[in-house]
Scaffold this active site. Structure first.
Site, mmCIF file in Angstrom:
data_model
loop_
_atom_site.group_PDB
_atom_site.id
_atom_site.type_symbol
_atom_site.label_atom_id
_atom_site.label_comp_id
_atom_site.label_asym_id
_atom_site.label_seq_id
_atom_site.Cartn_x
_atom_site.Cartn_y
_atom_site.Cartn_z
ATOM 1 N N ARG A 1 13.522 3.514 12.446
ATOM 2 C CA ARG A 1 12.386 4.437 12.368
ATOM 3 C C ARG A 1 11.497 4.334 13.614
ATOM 4 O O ARG A 1 11.958 3.879 14.658
ATOM 5 C CB ARG A 1 11.620 4.182 11.067
ATOM 6 C CG ARG A 1 12.500 4.453 9.834
ATOM 7 C CD ARG A 1 11.729 4.366 8.538
ATOM 8 N NE ARG A 1 10.623 5.336 8.514
ATOM 9 C CZ ARG A 1 9.645 5.316 7.609
ATOM 10 N NH1 ARG A 1 9.643 4.386 6.664
ATOM 11 N NH2 ARG A 1 8.682 6.221 7.648
ATOM 12 N N ALA B 1 3.092 -0.796 4.743
ATOM 13 C CA ALA B 1 2.511 -0.703 6.088
ATOM 14 C C ALA B 1 1.995 -2.050 6.608
ATOM 15 O O ALA B 1 1.981 -2.291 7.823
ATOM 16 C CB ALA B 1 1.387 0.327 6.097
ATOM 17 N N HIS C 1 12.542 -3.397 1.979
ATOM 18 C CA HIS C 1 12.053 -2.066 2.354
ATOM 19 C C HIS C 1 13.007 -1.009 1.829
ATOM 20 O O HIS C 1 14.234 -1.202 1.873
ATOM 21 C CB HIS C 1 11.954 -1.926 3.880
ATOM 22 C CG HIS C 1 11.014 -2.906 4.486
ATOM 23 N ND1 HIS C 1 9.647 -2.749 4.442
ATOM 24 C CD2 HIS C 1 11.240 -4.081 5.117
ATOM 25 C CE1 HIS C 1 9.073 -3.790 5.026
ATOM 26 N NE2 HIS C 1 10.018 -4.611 5.441
ATOM 27 N N GLU D 1 11.732 -10.249 1.703
ATOM 28 C CA GLU D 1 11.084 -9.005 2.161
ATOM 29 C C GLU D 1 12.051 -7.849 1.937
ATOM 30 O O GLU D 1 13.221 -7.930 2.342
ATOM 31 C CB GLU D 1 10.760 -9.151 3.656
ATOM 32 C CG GLU D 1 10.201 -7.889 4.303
ATOM 33 C CD GLU D 1 10.044 -8.057 5.825
ATOM 34 O OE1 GLU D 1 10.181 -9.192 6.350
ATOM 35 O OE2 GLU D 1 9.802 -7.035 6.487
ATOM 36 N N TYR E 1 11.147 8.970 1.519
ATOM 37 C CA TYR E 1 11.188 7.960 0.453
ATOM 38 C C TYR E 1 11.845 8.444 -0.842
ATOM 39 O O TYR E 1 11.993 7.658 -1.783
ATOM 40 C CB TYR E 1 9.770 7.442 0.169
ATOM 41 C CG TYR E 1 9.155 6.743 1.352
ATOM 42 C CD1 TYR E 1 9.673 5.531 1.808
ATOM 43 C CD2 TYR E 1 8.085 7.303 2.046
ATOM 44 C CE1 TYR E 1 9.133 4.899 2.921
ATOM 45 C CE2 TYR E 1 7.529 6.668 3.152
ATOM 46 C CZ TYR E 1 8.060 5.471 3.583
ATOM 47 O OH TYR E 1 7.532 4.837 4.684
ATOM 48 N N PRO F 1 0.791 -1.235 0.000
ATOM 49 C CA PRO F 1 0.000 0.000 0.000
ATOM 50 C C PRO F 1 0.822 1.284 0.000
ATOM 51 O O PRO F 1 1.862 1.366 0.657
ATOM 52 C CB PRO F 1 -0.827 -0.107 1.288
ATOM 53 C CG PRO F 1 -0.088 -1.072 2.146
ATOM 54 C CD PRO F 1 0.552 -2.045 1.198
ATOM 55 N N ASN F 2 0.324 2.229 -0.756
ATOM 56 C CA ASN F 2 0.868 3.597 -0.877
ATOM 57 C C ASN F 2 2.161 3.689 -1.688
ATOM 58 O O ASN F 2 2.628 4.791 -1.957
ATOM 59 C CB ASN F 2 1.081 4.250 0.498
ATOM 60 C CG ASN F 2 -0.215 4.363 1.269
ATOM 61 O OD1 ASN F 2 -1.207 4.874 0.722
ATOM 62 N ND2 ASN F 2 -0.256 3.896 2.493
ATOM 63 N N ASN G 1 7.639 -5.856 -1.023
ATOM 64 C CA ASN G 1 7.680 -4.767 -0.049
ATOM 65 C C ASN G 1 6.252 -4.651 0.487
ATOM 66 O O ASN G 1 5.395 -4.051 -0.152
ATOM 67 C CB ASN G 1 8.121 -3.457 -0.699
ATOM 68 C CG ASN G 1 8.231 -2.331 0.329
ATOM 69 O OD1 ASN G 1 7.760 -2.479 1.464
ATOM 70 N ND2 ASN G 1 8.822 -1.215 -0.056
ATOM 71 N N ARG H 1 5.132 11.065 -2.249
ATOM 72 C CA ARG H 1 4.743 10.672 -0.894
ATOM 73 C C ARG H 1 5.943 10.855 0.038
ATOM 74 O O ARG H 1 6.978 10.227 -0.159
ATOM 75 C CB ARG H 1 4.358 9.196 -0.936
ATOM 76 C CG ARG H 1 4.238 8.557 0.421
ATOM 77 C CD ARG H 1 4.217 7.042 0.311
ATOM 78 N NE ARG H 1 3.996 6.502 1.639
ATOM 79 C CZ ARG H 1 4.354 5.310 2.047
ATOM 80 N NH1 ARG H 1 4.945 4.479 1.213
ATOM 81 N NH2 ARG H 1 4.130 4.920 3.280
HETATM 82 C C1 DQA Z 1 8.302 0.683 3.851
HETATM 83 C C2 DQA Z 1 8.370 0.919 5.364
HETATM 84 C C3 DQA Z 1 6.987 0.807 5.991
HETATM 85 O O1 DQA Z 1 7.065 1.042 7.393
HETATM 86 C C4 DQA Z 1 6.055 1.844 5.393
HETATM 87 O O2 DQA Z 1 4.754 1.685 5.907
HETATM 88 C C5 DQA Z 1 6.054 1.845 3.911
HETATM 89 C C6 DQA Z 1 7.310 1.623 3.193
HETATM 90 C C7 DQA Z 1 9.668 0.914 3.156
HETATM 91 O O3 DQA Z 1 9.797 0.489 2.013
HETATM 92 O O4 DQA Z 1 10.561 1.526 3.734
HETATM 93 O O5 DQA Z 1 5.042 2.118 3.277
HETATM 94 O O6 DQA Z 1 7.934 -0.661 3.612
#
Ligand code: DQA
Length: 146
Positions: free
Chosen positions: A107, A77, A100, A98, A23, A10-11, A74, A18
């Site tokens: 964080r 959230a 990120h 996984e 990011y 998501p997002n 990825n 964003r």
């Molecule tokens: C994320 C880290 C997550 O905590 C966050 O909610 C994201 C992006 C990252 O790629 O750093 O949406 O997965």
């Protein structure tokens, strides 16, 4: 030819505009372009999937072993909340990596726990777009070693 599914949670469709201080300004299209380039150099196939919906991601993972040799995800959230995505990964017998963009352990406290990591083959966190590229390299190297 090896086939790897890349899942963006998501997002991540909003990358580029964003929270750019966290990011960066690279959008998802550009990230996918870099992943595609890496895939070509590794001589593998990749397919991309992005969703903001937990159930859709669960459905996609549930089908993944029919068509793919590995998954790079990825979970965004959902990393920190989704028992459903974790369970879906737990049923697969193909490796799941996984990744990120940010280092989730550096964080906020709520991001420092991943429900996904215990069922992932490995985790790469904190290298921006390179996290995906390293994830892809790692999984391909692993599959080639058998
Ligand atoms: C994320 C880290 C997550 O905590 C966050 O909610 C994201 C992006 C990252 O790629 O750093 O949406 O997965």
């Amino acid at each position: 030819m090896l086939k790897v599914l890349i899942i963006h949670g998501p997002n991540l469709n909003l990358l580029g505009r964003r929270e750019t201080d966290i990011y960066g300004t690279t959008d998802l299209r550009t990230i996918n372009g870099k992943i595609l380039k890496k895939a070509k150099s590794l001589k593998i196939n990749v397919e991309f999937y992005q969703s903001n919906h937990e159930g859709d991601i669960v459905d996609m993972i549930g089908q993944a072993d029919k068509k793919f040799d590995a998954v790079v995800i990825n979970p965004a959230a959902y990393t920190h909340t989704s028992v459903a995505i974790r369970d879906a990964i737990g049923t697969l017998d193909i490796p799941v990596i996984e990744v990120h963009l940010t280092n989730i352990y550096a964080r906020e406290e709520f991001r420092q726990k991943s429900l996904i990591s215990p069922v992932a083959k490995g985790v790469i966190s904190g290298f921006g777009v390179d996290s995906y590229l390293m994830g892809l390299e790692a999984v391909v190297s692993m599959l080639k070693k058998g």
